[in-house]
Design a protein around this motif. Structure first.
Motif, PDB file in Angstrom:
ATOM      1  N   HIS A   1      52.782  47.420   2.554  1.00 23.19           N
ATOM      2  CA  HIS A   1      53.545  46.823   1.348  1.00 23.19           C
ATOM      3  C   HIS A   1      53.888  45.237   1.914  1.00 23.19           C
ATOM      4  O   HIS A   1      54.968  44.557   0.973  1.00 23.19           O
ATOM      5  CB  HIS A   1      54.766  47.435   0.877  1.00 23.19           C
ATOM      6  N   SER A   2      53.412  44.689   2.902  1.00 20.80           N
ATOM      7  CA  SER A   2      53.914  43.348   3.432  1.00 20.80           C
ATOM      8  C   SER A   2      52.939  42.158   3.153  1.00 20.80           C
ATOM      9  O   SER A   2      51.894  42.293   3.654  1.00 20.80           O
ATOM     10  CB  SER A   2      54.364  43.535   4.890  1.00 20.80           C
ATOM     11  N   PHE A   3      53.515  41.065   2.531  1.00 19.68           N
ATOM     12  CA  PHE A   3      52.960  39.980   2.613  1.00 19.68           C
ATOM     13  C   PHE A   3      53.390  39.171   3.655  1.00 19.68           C
ATOM     14  O   PHE A   3      52.661  38.271   4.131  1.00 19.68           O
ATOM     15  CB  PHE A   3      53.047  39.067   1.417  1.00 19.68           C
ATOM     16  N   CYS A   4      54.535  39.385   4.206  1.00 17.04           N
ATOM     17  CA  CYS A   4      55.045  38.646   5.212  1.00 17.04           C
ATOM     18  C   CYS A   4      54.624  38.612   6.415  1.00 17.04           C
ATOM     19  O   CYS A   4      54.483  37.922   7.286  1.00 17.04           O
ATOM     20  CB  CYS A   4      56.744  38.881   5.151  1.00 17.04           C
ATOM     21  N   ARG A   5      53.671  39.773   6.689  1.00 17.16           N
ATOM     22  CA  ARG A   5      53.079  39.791   7.676  1.00 17.16           C
ATOM     23  C   ARG A   5      51.960  38.676   8.144  1.00 17.16           C
ATOM     24  O   ARG A   5      51.524  38.429   9.342  1.00 17.16           O
ATOM     25  CB  ARG A   5      52.188  41.234   8.108  1.00 17.16           C
ATOM     26  N   HIS A   6      51.453  38.509   7.189  1.00 14.36           N
ATOM     27  CA  HIS A   6      50.411  37.200   7.174  1.00 14.36           C
ATOM     28  C   HIS A   6      51.272  35.852   7.659  1.00 14.36           C
ATOM     29  O   HIS A   6      50.490  35.106   8.444  1.00 14.36           O
ATOM     30  CB  HIS A   6      49.749  36.917   5.800  1.00 14.36           C
ATOM     31  N   VAL A   7      52.466  35.747   7.197  1.00 17.28           N
ATOM     32  CA  VAL A   7      53.230  34.731   7.776  1.00 17.28           C
ATOM     33  C   VAL A   7      53.281  34.715   9.299  1.00 17.28           C
ATOM     34  O   VAL A   7      53.457  33.889   9.941  1.00 17.28           O
ATOM     35  CB  VAL A   7      54.476  34.374   6.867  1.00 17.28           C
ATOM     36  N   VAL A   8      53.803  36.092   9.858  1.00 13.99           N
ATOM     37  CA  VAL A   8      53.826  36.048  10.963  1.00 13.99           C
ATOM     38  C   VAL A   8      52.710  35.941  11.678  1.00 13.99           C
ATOM     39  O   VAL A   8      52.667  35.460  12.913  1.00 13.99           O
ATOM     40  CB  VAL A   8      54.472  37.638  11.200  1.00 13.99           C
ATOM     41  N   GLU A   9      51.568  36.443  11.395  1.00  9.71           N
ATOM     42  CA  GLU A   9      50.195  36.243  11.962  1.00  9.71           C
ATOM     43  C   GLU A   9      49.930  34.954  12.081  1.00  9.71           C
ATOM     44  O   GLU A   9      49.302  34.506  13.222  1.00  9.71           O
ATOM     45  CB  GLU A   9      49.424  37.089  11.369  1.00  9.71           C
ATOM     46  N   SER A  10      50.150  34.187  11.215  1.00 10.63           N
ATOM     47  CA  SER A  10      49.628  32.793  11.254  1.00 10.63           C
ATOM     48  C   SER A  10      50.677  31.653  11.807  1.00 10.63           C
ATOM     49  O   SER A  10      50.390  30.722  12.270  1.00 10.63           O
ATOM     50  CB  SER A  10      49.367  32.146   9.739  1.00 10.63           C
ATOM     51  N   GLY A  11      51.914  32.159  11.626  1.00 14.78           N
ATOM     52  CA  GLY A  11      52.944  31.430  11.926  1.00 14.78           C
ATOM     53  C   GLY A  11      53.151  29.978  11.014  1.00 14.78           C
ATOM     54  O   GLY A  11      53.771  29.013  11.516  1.00 14.78           O
ATOM     55  N   LYS A  12      52.597  30.172  10.069  1.00 15.53           N
ATOM     56  CA  LYS A  12      52.649  28.966   8.937  1.00 15.53           C
ATOM     57  C   LYS A  12      53.172  29.581   7.684  1.00 15.53           C
ATOM     58  O   LYS A  12      52.983  30.766   7.253  1.00 15.53           O
ATOM     59  CB  LYS A  12      51.367  28.496   8.989  1.00 15.53           C
ATOM     60  N   PRO A  13      53.725  28.577   6.775  1.00 20.08           N
ATOM     61  CA  PRO A  13      53.911  28.839   5.238  1.00 20.08           C
ATOM     62  C   PRO A  13      52.755  29.477   4.632  1.00 20.08           C
ATOM     63  O   PRO A  13      51.592  29.067   4.855  1.00 20.08           O
ATOM     64  CB  PRO A  13      54.401  27.484   4.744  1.00 20.08           C
ATOM     65  N   LEU A  14      52.999  30.441   3.687  1.00 20.44           N
ATOM     66  CA  LEU A  14      51.889  30.951   2.968  1.00 20.44           C
ATOM     67  C   LEU A  14      52.332  30.971   1.378  1.00 20.44           C
ATOM     68  O   LEU A  14      53.680  31.144   0.998  1.00 20.44           O
ATOM     69  CB  LEU A  14      51.725  32.342   3.198  1.00 20.44           C
TER      70      LEU A  14
END
Length: 382
Positions: free
Chosen positions: A91-104
């Motif tokens: 249920h996480s979109f935030c994991r993509h921010v963690v993976e990239s280290g950049k704003p999404l």
């Protein structure tokens, strides 16, 4: 850049794989103290502020660990998520921010190939999404600060800037908490170490005193026996001083109106005398710990001298005169001063008392009733 379906990201596409489980990053999450146990009030306020500034229904401050995202700050979530304050990574979109280290930045998640199958869309109502990373100074991304819309939204650069500012505040709060946790852990370790040192000092003093007393009992020469007995008494005195000071190990100063009565009570007990054998008046003067040690040794020698005279009651007074200097008075202790002044005493106690009095820059005199009066300059005890 603009992705298909109206989704925008700043920087390259998130990498494949599961950097969410990166060991170094997870270690940084643990060191932050999040999300194990957190007072969420400060982070909830930041989430409310973000929702108000960006006019969004939901805002989250998330920390992402290996298998879940935890909402350390949240505003606007529906149940059961508001109470649970976490979801699995499905249920996480935030994991993509963690993976990239950049704003999404996502205008419409339903059109984004990476997110359109994410369960946050049907179960949490996430459609528009704008988030920035929560990163430590060394670049470890703990989670994300995000704003959520239940409908498509074209996010502006101003929206992104607001989240970046709020994320910086959130990281400052996390940094303060991490530092507090580190200091608390360090203080706990120091407390254990001090306790161990105290235990060893007590044991060492007790053994030393026992050895001196044993040697005194077997000594044939009366002079040697007297010196050994006096040395044993001094060791006992140091043990009493240490025991009383140990309870103040974290204090920079100690109040004499608390310390002197306790020290005298210990001395009375060592002579088998009840508290009625003392009359003590001590001014509420605070003094550095190292000065208290020296003053305690002086008081102990004078009180011990008075006790040996079998006085019915020993009086001890510590006061401040009109000039601001300190005055210590111990009744029935004149023998100690008379022997020291006449040069007849070779005892450790008298020599120690004289040396410490000189160290303070003090002046010792006898009183008409057989006591000892020591004036100590105020500056010597500061």
């Amino acid at each position: 850049m603009t992705a298909s379906g109206g989704a925008r990201t700043d920087g390259p596409e998130p990498p494949t794989g599961r950097p969410v489980a990166d060991a170094d990053r997870l270690a940084a999450v643990r060191e932050s103290g999040l999300p194990a146990a957190v007072d969420s009030a400060a982070f909830d306020r930041l989430a409310r502020l973000a929702a108000r500034l960006l006019a969004v229904p939901v805002s989250l401050v998330t920390v992402v660990d290996e298998n879940r995202q935890v909402f350390v700050g949240q505003h606007g979530l529906s149940e059961p998520w508001a109470t649970a304050r976490q979801t699995p990574l499905s249920h996480s979109f935030c994991r993509h921010v963690v993976e990239s280290g950049k704003p999404l930045v996502i205008d419409d998640a339903r059109l984004d190939p990476r997110l359109r199958d994410n369960l946050a869309i049907p179960e949490l109502g996430v459609v528009g999404y704008c988030a920035v990373p929560l990163a430590t100074r060394d670049g470890r991304v703990l989670g994300a600060f995000c704003a959520i819309e239940h409908r498509p939204r074209a996010w502006s650069s101003s929206d992104l800037g607001t989240l970046l500012d709020l994320a910086a505040i959130a990281m400052s709060e996390i940094g303060h908490r991490s530092e507090l946790a580190r200091r608390t852990a360090s203080e706990d370790r120091l407390r254990v170490l001090v306790s161990e040192i105290d235990h060893r000092v007590k044991n060492s003093l007790a053994v030393t005193r026992s050895l001196l007393e044993m040697q005194a009992r077997t000594a044939d020469d009366s002079y040697i026996r007297e010196q050994l007995e006096e040395a044993a008494t001094r060791v006992s005195t140091i043990a009493l001083v240490h025991d009383r000071l140990y309870g103040h190990e974290t204090a920079a100063s100690i109040r004499l109106d608390d310390y002197l009565p306790r020290l005298c009570a210990d001395l009375a007990a060592s002579f088998g005398v009840g508290p009625e054998g003392f009359r003590i008046a001590a001014a509420p003067v605070a003094m550095p710990v190292d000065r208290v040690v020296s003053l305690g040794l002086i008081v102990t020698h004078l009180v011990t001298t008075a006790m040996k005279r079998r006085s019915d009651r020993v009086t001890v007074s510590f006061a401040t005169d009109a000039a601001g200097d300190h005055v210590l008075t111990v009744g029935d202790a004149a023998d100690a001063l008379a022997q020291a002044e006449a040069g007849r005493s070779t005892g450790l106690g008298s020599r120690l008392m004289s040396a410490l009095t000189r160290q303070f820059g003090g002046e010792a005199t006898t009183t008409p009733d057989g006591g000892v009066h020591i004036r100590i300059p105020r500056a010597a005890l500061e």
